[in-house]
Design a protein around this motif. Structure first.
Motif, PDB file in Angstrom:
ATOM      1  N   TYR A   1       0.834  -1.201   0.000  1.00 46.58           N
ATOM      2  CA  TYR A   1       0.000   0.000   0.000  1.00 46.58           C
ATOM      3  C   TYR A   1       0.874   1.258   0.000  1.00 46.58           C
ATOM      4  O   TYR A   1       0.627   2.197  -0.759  1.00 46.58           O
ATOM      5  CB  TYR A   1      -0.935  -0.007   1.206  1.00 46.58           C
ATOM      6  CG  TYR A   1      -1.861   1.184   1.262  1.00 46.58           C
ATOM      7  CD1 TYR A   1      -2.895   1.320   0.336  1.00 46.58           C
ATOM      8  CD2 TYR A   1      -1.704   2.163   2.225  1.00 46.58           C
ATOM      9  CE1 TYR A   1      -3.741   2.414   0.369  1.00 46.58           C
ATOM     10  CE2 TYR A   1      -2.547   3.260   2.261  1.00 46.58           C
ATOM     11  CZ  TYR A   1      -3.570   3.383   1.348  1.00 46.58           C
ATOM     12  OH  TYR A   1      -4.394   4.467   1.376  1.00 46.58           O
ATOM     13  N   TYR A   2       1.906   1.255   0.825  1.00 54.18           N
ATOM     14  CA  TYR A   2       2.805   2.418   0.884  1.00 54.18           C
ATOM     15  C   TYR A   2       3.478   2.646  -0.472  1.00 54.18           C
ATOM     16  O   TYR A   2       3.471   3.761  -0.991  1.00 54.18           O
ATOM     17  CB  TYR A   2       3.866   2.218   1.978  1.00 54.18           C
ATOM     18  CG  TYR A   2       4.924   3.290   1.955  1.00 54.18           C
ATOM     19  CD1 TYR A   2       4.675   4.543   2.499  1.00 54.18           C
ATOM     20  CD2 TYR A   2       6.167   3.063   1.363  1.00 54.18           C
ATOM     21  CE1 TYR A   2       5.642   5.542   2.459  1.00 54.18           C
ATOM     22  CE2 TYR A   2       7.133   4.045   1.316  1.00 54.18           C
ATOM     23  CZ  TYR A   2       6.863   5.286   1.869  1.00 54.18           C
ATOM     24  OH  TYR A   2       7.815   6.274   1.817  1.00 54.18           O
ATOM     25  N   PHE A   3       4.057   1.605  -1.038  1.00 54.20           N
ATOM     26  CA  PHE A   3       4.759   1.760  -2.313  1.00 54.20           C
ATOM     27  C   PHE A   3       3.795   2.072  -3.463  1.00 54.20           C
ATOM     28  O   PHE A   3       4.134   2.797  -4.388  1.00 54.20           O
ATOM     29  CB  PHE A   3       5.610   0.530  -2.626  1.00 54.20           C
ATOM     30  CG  PHE A   3       6.823   0.429  -1.756  1.00 54.20           C
ATOM     31  CD1 PHE A   3       7.766   1.441  -1.739  1.00 54.20           C
ATOM     32  CD2 PHE A   3       7.017  -0.673  -0.937  1.00 54.20           C
ATOM     33  CE1 PHE A   3       8.885   1.362  -0.932  1.00 54.20           C
ATOM     34  CE2 PHE A   3       8.137  -0.758  -0.126  1.00 54.20           C
ATOM     35  CZ  PHE A   3       9.074   0.270  -0.118  1.00 54.20           C
ATOM     36  N   TRP A   4       2.589   1.515  -3.402  1.00 52.62           N
ATOM     37  CA  TRP A   4       1.592   1.826  -4.416  1.00 52.62           C
ATOM     38  C   TRP A   4       1.245   3.314  -4.378  1.00 52.62           C
ATOM     39  O   TRP A   4       1.110   3.960  -5.425  1.00 52.62           O
ATOM     40  CB  TRP A   4       0.346   0.962  -4.202  1.00 52.62           C
ATOM     41  CG  TRP A   4      -0.758   1.247  -5.173  1.00 52.62           C
ATOM     42  CD1 TRP A   4      -0.767   0.992  -6.503  1.00 52.62           C
ATOM     43  CD2 TRP A   4      -2.011   1.848  -4.860  1.00 52.62           C
ATOM     44  NE1 TRP A   4      -1.957   1.395  -7.052  1.00 52.62           N
ATOM     45  CE2 TRP A   4      -2.742   1.922  -6.071  1.00 52.62           C
ATOM     46  CE3 TRP A   4      -2.593   2.310  -3.691  1.00 52.62           C
ATOM     47  CZ2 TRP A   4      -4.024   2.453  -6.126  1.00 52.62           C
ATOM     48  CZ3 TRP A   4      -3.868   2.836  -3.752  1.00 52.62           C
ATOM     49  CH2 TRP A   4      -4.563   2.904  -4.966  1.00 52.62           C
ATOM     50  N   LYS A   5       1.103   3.857  -3.155  1.00 55.15           N
ATOM     51  CA  LYS A   5       0.825   5.295  -3.018  1.00 55.15           C
ATOM     52  C   LYS A   5       1.987   6.126  -3.554  1.00 55.15           C
ATOM     53  O   LYS A   5       1.780   7.230  -4.049  1.00 55.15           O
ATOM     54  CB  LYS A   5       0.562   5.661  -1.551  1.00 55.15           C
ATOM     55  CG  LYS A   5      -0.681   5.072  -0.940  1.00 55.15           C
ATOM     56  CD  LYS A   5      -1.932   5.683  -1.476  1.00 55.15           C
ATOM     57  CE  LYS A   5      -2.161   7.015  -0.816  1.00 55.15           C
ATOM     58  NZ  LYS A   5      -3.361   7.676  -1.255  1.00 55.15           N
ATOM     59  N   GLN A   6       3.208   5.627  -3.467  1.00 52.76           N
ATOM     60  CA  GLN A   6       4.389   6.324  -3.973  1.00 52.76           C
ATOM     61  C   GLN A   6       4.613   6.058  -5.463  1.00 52.76           C
ATOM     62  O   GLN A   6       5.580   6.549  -6.034  1.00 52.76           O
ATOM     63  CB  GLN A   6       5.644   5.893  -3.192  1.00 52.76           C
ATOM     64  CG  GLN A   6       5.552   6.053  -1.692  1.00 52.76           C
ATOM     65  CD  GLN A   6       5.315   7.491  -1.290  1.00 52.76           C
ATOM     66  OE1 GLN A   6       5.921   8.401  -1.842  1.00 52.76           O
ATOM     67  NE2 GLN A   6       4.410   7.703  -0.347  1.00 52.76           N
TER      68      GLN A   6
END
Length: 186
Positions: free
Chosen positions: A47-52
């Motif tokens: 989720y974090y990397f997808w947001k980035q």
């Protein structure tokens, strides 16, 4: 996008409950708690990397191997295979080697690792069916729904079947733009 936090919160609640009751948990419950913890870490990272806007496939490559390794241990116990630690270690090492060979030569970290996931799903379904058959053939008369492995087996069958249908037919049946379908794949 906030709906993603609901399952993450539920996983966190489950992990906290497992930590508070850790000494009372059986082998199966401890293994499943570890599986949920790994899923939580994987999902939070994805989720974090997808947001980035960073590729999350490397996380999925590793998660699949960790997930399958734990399931090997669970089904070894459920099917009473009585494999030695060396045999289990060799099986898990072979699975990791297969995953890394796939990532190096066939499906690198820029694409999903379906060459790994599909055979794993087949093995899970077979193990689940064998475990269910063993439970049904058990001479002790008990309700299947009272066995924890019954629910794990049902979960494996539902998860593998729905994932197979989702990944196989979604692109053909649902003309959804990539940006709208990304949350489904994560």
């Amino acid at each position: 996008e906030q709906w993603v936090l609901i399952p993450l919160g539920l996983m966190l609640l489950l992990i906290l409950t497992a930590l508070m009751r850790y000494k009372k948990l059986g082998y199966l419950q401890k293994a499943l708690s570890l599986l949920v913890l790994i899923a939580l870490i994987s999902d939070l990272s994805s989720y974090y990397f997808w947001k980035q806007r960073v590729n999350t496939y490397p996380i999925i490559h590793i998660y699949a191997l960790l997930d399958f390794s734990i399931m090997v241990l669970i089904y070894n116990r459920a099917l009473a295979l009585k494999l030695s630690r060396l045999q289990l270690s060799l099986i898990i090492a072979a699975l990791w080697l297969y995953g890394f060979i796939n990532a190096l030569f066939f499906q690198d970290f820029s694409q999903p690792n379906s060459n790994v996931i599909l055979p794993f799903f087949v093995i899970w379904v077979v193990a689940s069916m064998l475990s269910l058959a063993k439970m049904i053939g058990n001479k002790t008369p008990t309700q299947l729904s009272q066995h924890a492995m019954f629910w794990i087996n049902i979960g494996v069958l539902v998860y593998c079947t729905s994932s197979f249908l989702l990944f196989t037919f979604s692109e053909r049946l649902l003309p959804i733009p990539l940006r709208d379908s990304l949350p489904i794949w994560l």
